[in-house]
Design a protein around this motif. Structure first.
Motif, PDB file in Angstrom:
ATOM      1  N   ILE A  49      27.903  38.403  13.618  1.00 12.34           N
ATOM      2  CA  ILE A  49      26.194  38.766  13.834  1.00 12.34           C
ATOM      3  C   ILE A  49      25.571  38.315  15.204  1.00 12.34           C
ATOM      4  CG2 ILE A  49      24.061  38.143  13.038  1.00 12.34           C
ATOM      5  CD1 ILE A  49      25.077  37.742  10.313  1.00 12.34           C
ATOM      6  N   ALA A  77      22.272  37.565  17.036  1.00 11.43           N
ATOM      7  CA  ALA A  77      21.050  37.438  16.776  1.00 11.43           C
ATOM      8  C   ALA A  77      20.326  37.519  18.182  1.00 11.43           C
ATOM      9  CB  ALA A  77      20.452  36.079  16.294  1.00 11.43           C
ATOM     10  N   ARG A 128      27.094  42.859  13.275  1.00 12.49           N
ATOM     11  CA  ARG A 128      25.489  43.158  12.813  1.00 12.49           C
ATOM     12  C   ARG A 128      24.705  42.790  14.023  1.00 12.49           C
ATOM     13  NH1 ARG A 128      22.501  41.034   7.588  1.00 12.49           N
ATOM     14  NH2 ARG A 128      20.438  42.164   8.006  1.00 12.49           N
ATOM     15  N   ILE A 176      20.833  41.534  14.768  1.00 15.51           N
ATOM     16  CA  ILE A 176      19.330  40.928  14.008  1.00 15.51           C
ATOM     17  C   ILE A 176      18.400  40.618  14.993  1.00 15.51           C
ATOM     18  CG2 ILE A 176      18.620  39.313  12.600  1.00 15.51           C
ATOM     19  CD1 ILE A 176      20.912  39.112  10.788  1.00 15.51           C
ATOM     20  N   TYR A 179      15.748  38.372  16.570  1.00 11.62           N
ATOM     21  CA  TYR A 179      15.312  37.145  16.196  1.00 11.62           C
ATOM     22  C   TYR A 179      14.520  36.544  17.428  1.00 11.62           C
ATOM     23  CZ  TYR A 179      15.724  32.180  14.985  1.00 11.62           C
ATOM     24  OH  TYR A 179      15.493  30.725  14.396  1.00 11.62           O
ATOM     25  N   LYS A 212      13.334  34.547   9.703  1.00 11.20           N
ATOM     26  CA  LYS A 212      14.812  34.694   9.884  1.00 11.20           C
ATOM     27  C   LYS A 212      15.772  33.730   9.781  1.00 11.20           C
ATOM     28  CE  LYS A 212      14.758  39.355  10.499  1.00 11.20           C
ATOM     29  NZ  LYS A 212      15.397  40.187   9.814  1.00 11.20           N
TER      30      LYS A 212
END
Length: 288
Positions: free
Chosen positions: A42, A44, A65, A67, A69, A77
């Motif tokens: 991930i 962020a 992925r 995300i 933030y 989150k």
């Protein structure tokens, strides 16, 4: 009672990596940053559009992925990201530029991970704070980072008053449209001759570092249309000579007038003025 030290929880290899991103020149991206962006489960990102531009400039692809933030969703989150770490995921935290959690999103994530005993590490790299400090020409042996001063004049004045006796070099961030008013407020508080530097667009094509007194920098700011990312570095307060005990008798008398006992008043003034308590006590008695 001493609090127990936190440690990584047993189990999966989940971790958070705070990864510094270039503050202007994409060529400053580290090999570790590139590896993390291409291998993390991930990413962020403070701004997913900025992340997209960065990876395009680096010629790489984010495999995991992505995300969003940022300061407006950190509270909601953070718990989600920590759950991913507990599940064994590697999360890379990046902001628009520089080191996450330093005047940027990331602190809540670190705070939550530490409280939960999860692993947090960093891939260090570019920092606008250290770059500005190094280029300022001002002392670098001791410094402090003050971030953005408050926008409201009263709150800004109060913050600057707290820094009156700060002898370390100070580093601030400021928006270009507020630079002039910020320099004016700093000059009024610290005096026109205090040395400082305005560092603009660091590592970018139009990098510019203006060095001089606060008065000279204010004149420059008034005469130019300021654009770009800005860091302002201000020299610390000059060391004051302690003077003689007689110079501080009035300060003791002022405290006495407030109902403070002589012994406590002398001790307080002597510590602040860096003079002998015994000699100041004698000077107060002699002046009566």
């Amino acid at each position: 009672m001493v609090a127990a030290l936190s440690a990584p929880v047993a189990g999966g290899p989940g971790r958070i990596v705070l990864a510094a991103t270039p503050i202007g020149n994409a060529g400053d991206a580290s090999a570790r940053l590139i590896e993390l962006l291409t291998t993390a489960d991930i990413v962020a990102a403070e701004d997913t559009r900025r992340l997209h531009r960065l990876v395009q400039n680096l010629g790489v692809t984010v495999a995991g992925r992505v995300i969003s933030y940022h300061e407006h969703n950190e509270a909601t989150k953070t718990a989600e990201l920590l759950d991913h770490v507990r599940a064994g995921k590697t999360i890379v935290m990046v902001t628009d530029a520089g080191m996450p959690a330093v005047s940027d999103p990331g602190f809540r994530l670190v705070e939550g991970a530490v409280a939960a005993g999860l692993t947090v590490t960093a891939a260090p790299g570019p920092s606008a704070v250290l770059t500005a400090l190094a280029l300022s020409g001002l002392p670098t042996d001791r410094f402090c980072f003050e971030g953005f001063l408050p926008r409201k004049a009263g709150e800004r004045s109060s913050r600057l008053a707290d820094l009156d006796s700060e002898r370390r070099t100070m580093v601030f961030f400021e928006a270009p449209h507020r630079l002039e008013s910020m320099l004016r407020a700093v000059r009024e508080r610290f005096g026109p001759d205090r040395r400082a530097a305005v560092c603009r667009e660091l590592t970018k094509t139009y990098e510019e570092v203006i060095r001089g007194s606060l008065s000279e920098l204010l004149v420059w700011a008034e005469a130019n249309e300021i654009r770009g990312e800005i860091a302002v570095v201000v020299g610390g307060a000059p060391e004051q000579a302690p003077g003689t005990p007689e110079d501080h008798v009035a300060a003791v008398n002022e405290l006495l007038g407030q109902g403070i006992r002589l012994k406590e008043a002398v001790a307080a003034v002597a510590e602040e003025a860096r003079v002998s308590k015994r000699e100041l006590y004698s000077a107060v008695l002699a002046a009566r």
